[in-house]
Design an enzyme around this catalytic site. Sequence first.
Site, PDB file in Angstrom:
ATOM      1  N   HIS A  62     -20.635 -27.013 -12.878  1.00  0.00           N
ATOM      2  CA  HIS A  62     -18.995 -26.992 -12.688  1.00  0.00           C
ATOM      3  C   HIS A  62     -18.541 -28.417 -12.742  1.00  0.00           C
ATOM      4  O   HIS A  62     -18.149 -28.642 -11.862  1.00  0.00           O
ATOM      5  CB  HIS A  62     -18.620 -26.270 -11.991  1.00  0.00           C
ATOM      6  CG  HIS A  62     -18.969 -24.680 -12.169  1.00  0.00           C
ATOM      7  ND1 HIS A  62     -17.716 -23.805 -13.076  1.00  0.00           N
ATOM      8  CD2 HIS A  62     -19.670 -23.834 -11.770  1.00  0.00           C
ATOM      9  CE1 HIS A  62     -18.399 -22.715 -12.862  1.00  0.00           C
ATOM     10  NE2 HIS A  62     -19.553 -22.466 -12.000  1.00  0.00           N
ATOM     11  N   CYS A  71     -20.785 -22.238 -17.263  1.00  0.00           N
ATOM     12  CA  CYS A  71     -21.297 -21.388 -16.346  1.00  0.00           C
ATOM     13  C   CYS A  71     -21.400 -19.921 -17.345  1.00  0.00           C
ATOM     14  O   CYS A  71     -22.027 -19.681 -18.112  1.00  0.00           O
ATOM     15  CB  CYS A  71     -20.424 -21.277 -15.230  1.00  0.00           C
ATOM     16  SG  CYS A  71     -21.226 -20.360 -14.029  1.00  0.00           S
ATOM     17  N   GLU A 106     -15.668 -29.337 -13.771  1.00  0.00           N
ATOM     18  CA  GLU A 106     -14.274 -29.068 -13.588  1.00  0.00           C
ATOM     19  C   GLU A 106     -14.055 -29.176 -12.141  1.00  0.00           C
ATOM     20  O   GLU A 106     -12.943 -29.572 -11.666  1.00  0.00           O
ATOM     21  CB  GLU A 106     -13.863 -27.978 -14.145  1.00  0.00           C
ATOM     22  CG  GLU A 106     -14.069 -26.702 -13.395  1.00  0.00           C
ATOM     23  CD  GLU A 106     -15.412 -26.085 -14.018  1.00  0.00           C
ATOM     24  OE1 GLU A 106     -16.073 -26.773 -14.524  1.00  0.00           O
ATOM     25  OE2 GLU A 106     -15.594 -24.909 -13.923  1.00  0.00           O
TER      26      GLU A 106
END
Lengths: 271, 790
Positions: A231, A97, A233
Amino acid sequence: MKREDIKVLLMRAPGTNCDLETVRAFRDLGVQADLVHVQKVFRDKNLLDYDILVLPGGFSYGDYVRSGAIQAKEMEYRIGKEMVEFVDTGRPVIGICNGFQVLVETGFLPGFEGRSQYPEAALANSSHGYQNRWIRMKNVGKGNCTMLAHVPEDHVISCPIAHGEGRFILPSDRREKLLQRLYDNDQIVWRYVKADGSFADGEWWDNPNGAFHDIAGICNPEGNVLGLMPHPERAYYGYLMPEWTKAGAPETYGDGRVFFDSIVKYVESKF
Amino acid sequence: MSRIVRSPHPFEHFTIDLLNATDEDLREVAETLGLGLNLDELRYIRDHYLIQERKTTDVELQTFDQTLSEHCSHKTFGGVIHTPEGTVDGLLNTYLRGLIDELEPDWCYSVFEDNAGIVDLTDEVGIAIKVETHNHPSAIEPFGGAATGLGGVIRDVLGVWANPIACTDVLCFGPLDYDYSKLPAGVKHPSYIFSGVVDGIGSYGNSIGIPTVNGATVFHEDYTGNVVVYAGCVGVLRKDQYIRNVKPGDNVLLVGGRTGRDGIHGVTFASAELTEESEEVSRPAVQIANPIEEEKIKRAIKEVSERRLGSGITDIGGGGLSCGVCETANSYGLGVEAHIDRVPLKATDMAPWEIWISESQERMLLAVPPDNLEEVLQIFEDEQVETTVLGQYNSTGEATLYHHGIKIAQLELEALFNPPKIERSTSWKPPTLEEPEIPEPDDLGAVLLKLLAAYNITSKEKVVRRYDQEVKGQTVVKPLQGWKAGPNNGAVLKPLDDSWKGVAISSGINPRYGQIDPYWMAAAAIDEAVRNNVAVGGRRISLLDNFTWGNPEYEDRLGGLVYACRACYDVGKAYGTPFVSGKDSLYNESPLGPVTPTLLITALGIVPDIRKAVTMDLKEAGNFVYLIGETKPELGGSEYYHLHRQLGASVPKLDADRSMAAYRRLTEAMDAGYVRACHDLSEGGLGVSAAEMAFTGDLGMDLELSCVPTSEEMRDDFILFSESCGRLLVEVKPENKDAFETVMTGSTVAKVGEVKEEATLTVRKGGAILVELPLEELIGAWKTPLEVPR
């Protein structure tokens, strides 16, 4: 090298805010993950003590001027030499990002001719403003991005996007030529896809920001610097997936794990 | 001769002689200095200086003005109120704080005494929570007003040494299609306010990296002149990090952004009505937001907190330094000496009184023992945050202020914080309302589609997506469920890496009910918040109250407020749910009249194991659908009546004891694993709730109206759209039928339908099909109306 000896540096600037979930993912994989303020890295200049460099998401310095621009200039000025050295050793650099934006602003991505003086691409304002929602992206790399060697070809990951600027674009006058170059170099890694796995084809919703050629993530020609807007994660654990209450099994891992797992496995075997 | 005389000092400073000042003189002084103090307060101050035998200064009077404002001192909630049913000595103590003494929960760690309430998550870890309003600034400058509202409430959570992990927002606007030609001068159009507020909250919350996990967007005519912006924040801390032990000699440390002229007289502004001139007069009262500054402060304070280096902390919000410095000194029974000229400024020509009361954002005040000062300063330096030691606490009981070495104010804290209580009387009479006569519709499906597309029911996805809902990777139940993005009842977070324990956050608000009866409005709001919390798996619930009311100096407004507070007490007691924090915003009056009496209830529950959290989407064809609770002909204030432009009188009346008993049994059923999905019934009643469950889960539902337990014979449309409290829909696997029914024994519960593969919602009564609609059409109607203006 041994997994427990692998050291990950997560660099944060004021406004970085996806550090917690990124650190959590790496630590779960059994590697050492240090979250360090950029100012400290500038002072210590100890980049090369680490095996993996991660620039997490967020709004570094408020994304004033342009997303990632201030952090990029600061890094270039303060640790530009160390950065180049780190990349030249072939160690993985990952920008997620805002981190992707920093890597474009520093000229490491796409990096057609090595690091460029000026950004060669942009992550511009998205077609529908800031949005946070889940998308699907497909691994379209053909092997150049070695750190993702353990993500199967054509593998689709569901994970969130959360940005107002992330529309990947190339200079319009050379767009097709540069796209061909990205293909020739096997630099396109992640593309937005529909629920059935076919490419979003620029259609809004499945392509969440109007990105050129549905591009969600690219790597450099050498394959060791990777940037992506989504993302993974935030999809690391099962209980973070959007329909885990239907699927059950919240204890299992989510879609994002394979991404981090591959990076760690790669370093484990390569270095 | 003027009573206000410029001092000989080389900076702007005035002395004011209040000796023998007449009421007229006092008014003149107040007007000249821009004070919001009323005559009683001015007399009190005059008499105080008579005893002190000295003149006062502009800085001192401004401090009184800030401290005594409704915004800072909550004098209405602390005052004596004469009601037709007897005298109430303090609404807060009697009804809200009083509940704590009654319930004696052993899991409330700190309530109603600090910036935020703190309750136990585990033995060692506490959860801090606070919800604030930022209405007036948002009416003038929607983006900045909303952004700084969120910034302020995050600082409240930092102000109890907690690390913020989630935000909430509840926004109330006028109708987006409001006729421009009807807008009075000085009132901005709802669609302009809407886009500014939504962007403002998004820009702040996203940049600082705290997910916005729960909220609501509500529309009502009355919010046209009085936009309502509620912003909340939840934080986590180890309980032994909660240090409040300031000693004489400890440093007064100001950290964060620079001080400017933005936000002068914010609290005075917030404690007055909005008028045509507000834009011009009060623009400086709105502050300017810089979320990245607060992000840095957040990191540094987390570090100071974890290393337990401070002895006290508070945020600099309403009233600026004047409140922050004086309040901390007063609450520790100390005094303080502070040097105003040390404050880093945005504009160097500011007068000391301006510096002292400016509400510039992103500032916190820490008390730091001398031995720890160096370490603390280093932590802030590492995060690139500016720090200033303003002075030290002492044991004088006074706040003594200096500017370039010259004493400019000496305030006796005892007098500052103990003004006489206000005394007011109330009257509130039920409005004369009638039940409308609405012809029974031929096509209930068409009505359902209209209801799904009503502004207060339609998908708020276009608002919710503007906010990061899952940064930090702890949002287990998100505001929007799954790929279809249906409306979850509440959010569930997993704050601890090493535990499956979670927290559930939900809210309840019913603006239209307030126009019928504030008591039942409040009861319904509490029930809705609690029910939503139970529906995701929350229990051991604590509540927060946020009143948005009109001018309490009018007897009818205050009367309604008293009834709403009584409902908080009554329902809170029956539910065993204490209030742990709250905030009132009064004086919400505009050229269009007072705001509809609004109470936002925020509920914070504990989820023992987030793996058992429940979402609202249907899970599997063949499962049974149960309805908990009794349906009554209660459509006063409902969305159904509103479709017909009617208010009605039959406001839902909560049966608190029966409802809570059912919730406890439902929780037991969830723990046993019998509940596959659960959704509360609120706006639009059974019909809307069933449709939402179906299209979110992408599974059809058969519903049999004759099975719905009702209090009396009811029309089909009333059964389908009544908004009676205490009701939920629950999905249960056939093999758990008996076990579920056994657990629920004693409560009103009935099997009313089944989940089916076929993608339609079918409502039958006996053999007749009343509604038969494809899910696609239902979700299409639900997602259509609300476009975010760009």
